[in-house]
Design a protein around this motif. Sequence first.
Motif, PDB file in Angstrom:
ATOM      1  N   GLY A 616      44.429  32.284  18.335  1.00 21.20           N
ATOM      2  CA  GLY A 616      45.279  33.343  18.857  1.00 21.20           C
ATOM      3  C   GLY A 616      44.606  34.095  19.992  1.00 21.20           C
ATOM      4  N   LEU A 617      45.412  34.788  20.784  1.00 19.62           N
ATOM      5  CA  LEU A 617      44.881  35.554  21.909  1.00 19.62           C
ATOM      6  C   LEU A 617      45.692  36.821  22.034  1.00 19.62           C
ATOM      7  CD1 LEU A 617      43.924  34.138  25.367  1.00 19.62           C
ATOM      8  CD2 LEU A 617      45.495  36.084  25.237  1.00 19.62           C
ATOM      9  N   LYS A 618      44.987  37.925  22.155  1.00 23.05           N
ATOM     10  CA  LYS A 618      45.685  39.198  22.300  1.00 23.05           C
ATOM     11  C   LYS A 618      45.375  39.750  23.677  1.00 23.05           C
ATOM     12  CE  LYS A 618      46.073  41.851  18.517  1.00 23.05           C
ATOM     13  NZ  LYS A 618      45.632  42.651  17.360  1.00 23.05           N
ATOM     14  N   LEU A 647      48.474  30.442  30.159  1.00 21.04           N
ATOM     15  CA  LEU A 647      47.125  29.925  29.906  1.00 21.04           C
ATOM     16  C   LEU A 647      46.922  29.730  28.411  1.00 21.04           C
ATOM     17  CD1 LEU A 647      44.085  29.382  30.742  1.00 21.04           C
ATOM     18  CD2 LEU A 647      43.722  31.817  30.266  1.00 21.04           C
ATOM     19  N   ALA A 648      47.290  30.770  27.653  1.00 14.92           N
ATOM     20  CA  ALA A 648      47.113  30.709  26.209  1.00 14.92           C
ATOM     21  C   ALA A 648      47.908  29.548  25.619  1.00 14.92           C
ATOM     22  CB  ALA A 648      47.561  32.027  25.581  1.00 14.92           C
ATOM     23  N   HIS A 649      49.136  29.414  26.118  1.00 14.59           N
ATOM     24  CA  HIS A 649      49.966  28.328  25.589  1.00 14.59           C
ATOM     25  C   HIS A 649      49.367  26.975  25.931  1.00 14.59           C
ATOM     26  CE1 HIS A 649      53.788  30.986  24.957  1.00 14.59           C
ATOM     27  NE2 HIS A 649      52.874  31.094  23.983  1.00 14.59           N
ATOM     28  N   THR A 650      48.757  26.945  27.135  1.00 11.92           N
ATOM     29  CA  THR A 650      48.100  25.705  27.531  1.00 11.92           C
ATOM     30  C   THR A 650      47.008  25.348  26.525  1.00 11.92           C
ATOM     31  OG1 THR A 650      48.451  26.265  29.841  1.00 11.92           O
ATOM     32  CG2 THR A 650      46.819  24.540  29.382  1.00 11.92           C
ATOM     33  N   VAL A 654      48.479  31.238  19.991  1.00 13.53           N
ATOM     34  CA  VAL A 654      49.567  32.196  19.802  1.00 13.53           C
ATOM     35  C   VAL A 654      49.201  33.455  20.592  1.00 13.53           C
ATOM     36  CG1 VAL A 654      50.789  33.654  18.136  1.00 13.53           C
ATOM     37  CG2 VAL A 654      50.171  31.299  17.544  1.00 13.53           C
ATOM     38  N   VAL A 655      50.118  33.938  21.446  1.00 12.80           N
ATOM     39  CA  VAL A 655      49.805  35.080  22.299  1.00 12.80           C
ATOM     40  C   VAL A 655      50.439  36.353  21.741  1.00 12.80           C
ATOM     41  CG1 VAL A 655      49.823  35.992  24.629  1.00 12.80           C
ATOM     42  CG2 VAL A 655      49.879  33.541  24.260  1.00 12.80           C
ATOM     43  N   THR A 656      49.643  37.393  21.692  1.00 11.06           N
ATOM     44  CA  THR A 656      50.152  38.705  21.267  1.00 11.06           C
ATOM     45  C   THR A 656      49.937  39.688  22.420  1.00 11.06           C
ATOM     46  OG1 THR A 656      49.460  38.246  19.005  1.00 11.06           O
ATOM     47  CG2 THR A 656      49.953  40.550  19.553  1.00 11.06           C
ATOM     48  N   ALA A 657      50.993  40.439  22.744  1.00 15.72           N
ATOM     49  CA  ALA A 657      50.846  41.503  23.743  1.00 15.72           C
ATOM     50  C   ALA A 657      50.638  42.832  23.008  1.00 15.72           C
ATOM     51  CB  ALA A 657      52.082  41.565  24.622  1.00 15.72           C
TER      52      ALA A 657
END
Lengths: 706, 268
Positions: A616-618, A647-650, A654-657
Amino acid sequence: MSAAPAPAREPADSFGEAWAALLHESHGGMLAPAVIRRLVNRTTELLREARNGDPFDPRPAEEVGALLVHARYTDPGVLARVVTLFQRQPLDGPRGPALAGAFAAGWAVALREKTLREQESIRLAADSARKGAERALYASEARFRALFESAAIGIGIGDLEGRILEVNPALLELFGARPEDLAGRRVDDLVHPEDTPGVWDAYGELIAGKRDHFQFDKPYYRHDGEVVWTHLTVTLIRDQQQRPQYQVAMLEDITDRYRLQERLRFQATHDELTGLLNRAAFFERLEAVFEAPEPGARFGLCYVDLDGFKVINDSLGHDAGDQLLAAVAARLAAVLTPLGHVVARLGGDEFVVLLENCSGAEEAVAVAETLLEALDGPVVVGDHRLSVGASVGVLERTVATTTPMAAVRAADLTLYRAKEEGRGRWTLFDPRQNARAVNRYAVSVRMPVALDRGEFFIDYQPLCSLADGSLAAVEALVRWRHPQLGVLGPEEFVATAEETGLIIPLGRWVLEQACAQAADWSRRFGAAAPQLNVNLAARQARTAGLVSDVADILASTGLDPGLLQLEITESAVVGRDDESLPALHALVGMGVSLAVDDFGSGWSNLAYLRDLPVSGLKIAGSFVADLHDPEKDEQLGWRIVGAMVSLAHTLGLVVTAEEVESEKHAERLRSMGCDWAQGWYFGRPVRPSEITVRIADGIAQRGYRQ
Amino acid sequence: MTRPQWVPPGTDTEKPNAARVYDYYLGGSHNFAVDRELARRAVELWPELPMIMRANRAFLRRAVHYAAEQGITRFLDIGSGIPTFGAVHEIARETAPGAEVVYVDQDPVAVAHSELLLADDPLSQVVQADLRQPADLLTRPPVAALLDAGEPVAVLLVAVLHFITDAEDPEGIVRQLRAAMPAGSILILSHACLEGRPDQTGPHQDLYARTPTPLTMRSRKRISGLFDGFDLVEPGVVYLPEWQPENPGAVGSHPERFTGMAGVGRLP
């Protein structure tokens, strides 16, 4: 008389019987029968003698009267009965009336004498009793007089007008006075400027009869002008009707004790080396400023620290150091005491000036400049001419806006800023800088005990799916209910916890608590239970025991490892060879997921991102927050966010804002494919019970089943 | 408030005093105008009073004589007043010539008078003490010496306990005295009673209420109770003239008119 008595005509027997009966009956049993019988015999004989005597002699009959009186036949009724008897049964013709008369005369004389004798004896007795009482009274008075005269305590008696009526020798000695010196003096003359407040009020109340005694320590001027300190007790003397009559003062000389006390008090409040007030006395004075301040009252503090004192002390020795300190103290006192400021030595080479009434910052700064100026010239210590510099932290505030402790801390911190900014100068208190410093201070001092005392607790903030708004995860956020500072967020103390190492036990505690909570949700709500996100500090990631700690906690709480995501910052992992990498791999190996927190806030190394076992990436909150900033190019901002999402999806993350605060932003993020969002729009950090409600609501709305 | 021991009691001859009033009733002149005034008013209300007082004195004489005949040679007369006529030592010595007597009274004038009277009598002593403080009374040297020998003592409480109020606990006082009396001792007691002339008791008590020694008349039952722990001598607790009269005529037909109860008890 020549006629011989004729026995046949002898009336004596019947008279004798009547006489005996009279004596027996008219006495009320006070005399023993035998005594009465003796009296009857004797009196009968006397009467016979009187009757038969020739020539006639009435004296035996008189004696009978007297004998009866002596035997207490004193009731006049007895006399009447006797006279009647003598008339009715004449002893012998013509002598009857004469005998009766003689008896009556004898009775009356004896009674009169008895009466007089008894009156005299009772008066004598009363007199003797009174004299005895007087003697005893005199003895008791003499005892009191002796007590008064020889008492070691000074005693004085005064009237209610305050006139001194009498004093004892001990009091004269106490005052160093002769009796005539005090004659005509008044109590009111004995005022002393150092009289305890209230002593004369108490005196007034006593004189007015409103109180019966009072006690004070009171100074007096002796006759020679010296001061004598006394322990004074004044008592009001009332009469039997309770009306005030006199005052009695008892004075004990406590001059020695008082001087000793004064010396001890001075020692307790003054610094031995410099003679300035000491630390304790300074705090007392400072606290007094806060006791009952006028509205808008201001005060000032100048914290003074000598520059380079340690060098002087180390190179020239402690004696030289002490001489220097004494000289500095003398200079400070010389310029500041006349201005009415309090100068104290806090210890070492630290001094403080208290401005109890301050007109404003200018005055406090002026004091700082004055004292720096005073230290300008060199100080001669032995053969050395030493130049002394000092740094001054100046604080000037209204009394109402601070507390003594906060003010002292602030002044101290301001002093250190002055030192940091270069020596030999003053620095004025800056609230903003102070707040930061205070926090660091308050946090680091308190934190070690806070964990033991249960001052930490955990709130949870929702992470929601942008696709359907459902609750996807919660982030555990530790809070500190600080006894003085109130509830603190992690941003206020986690950095300090990392510095001090306390982050290790604190982090473990948070993980334990949060996992237990998440496991509870999982048990209650099954698939509807959210994932748990817990922050992992850089220092925690490098701790040897991390993996086993996590494993233990998962085991003990029963939380499914797949429900736990640890958030790490970019700075926690700096490279391919970072020592924490094996641990992170081990965590992922046991089923726990990892997310990069605050992505984009540091110098992100995208290459390493690929090698990290994260899922995951926040996106750092600032990217979304900046979208509100009119000064920044919104379109550019959105493009950057979009680039990070892709980028994260690449990388398959999972991206969190973060910090999503409006529906508009949520919608835009959703449309660009961002997976989850976190921020006030989706919910602030709340108590776990509120999360529980939210999960249950979600189930109700979407029909999840356990 | 109790006065400390060393502060002397006053001598108030401005107030009537029971001892001197009693003397007046007995035909004595050991009294002052105030005493006679009170006595006259009492007699106006109750003409038999002098007769009652004489009956009381007569009881004392018979009882002391009885005690002396029993072989008692030690007498403690508490509330002795002004013992001018028929004093205990005179009565006792008719039978027991060496009899010792300690007279106790709280009135300083009565005590002073007794001292004058008994100055030449080595076998009689006078003590000023208060019956209401029996512990103090019993420790006075003459009293203690009289009791400490262990020989029987005749203790006289003749016409004195009715000057002790209920609050001052007459029973308790007698109990304390009893505890100090050797075995075989005798208690001689008389007391004004309520039963004889109920019409008179109220006004009479009112009159005495104004003296330093107010009067509390008590019932026959209370008076008999004072002999708790003693064996009553015949005929028990009776009206004054009824106690061992010397001849039948002495009792008269109305002994209750004497309104005083008397009795003698022997400590086993």
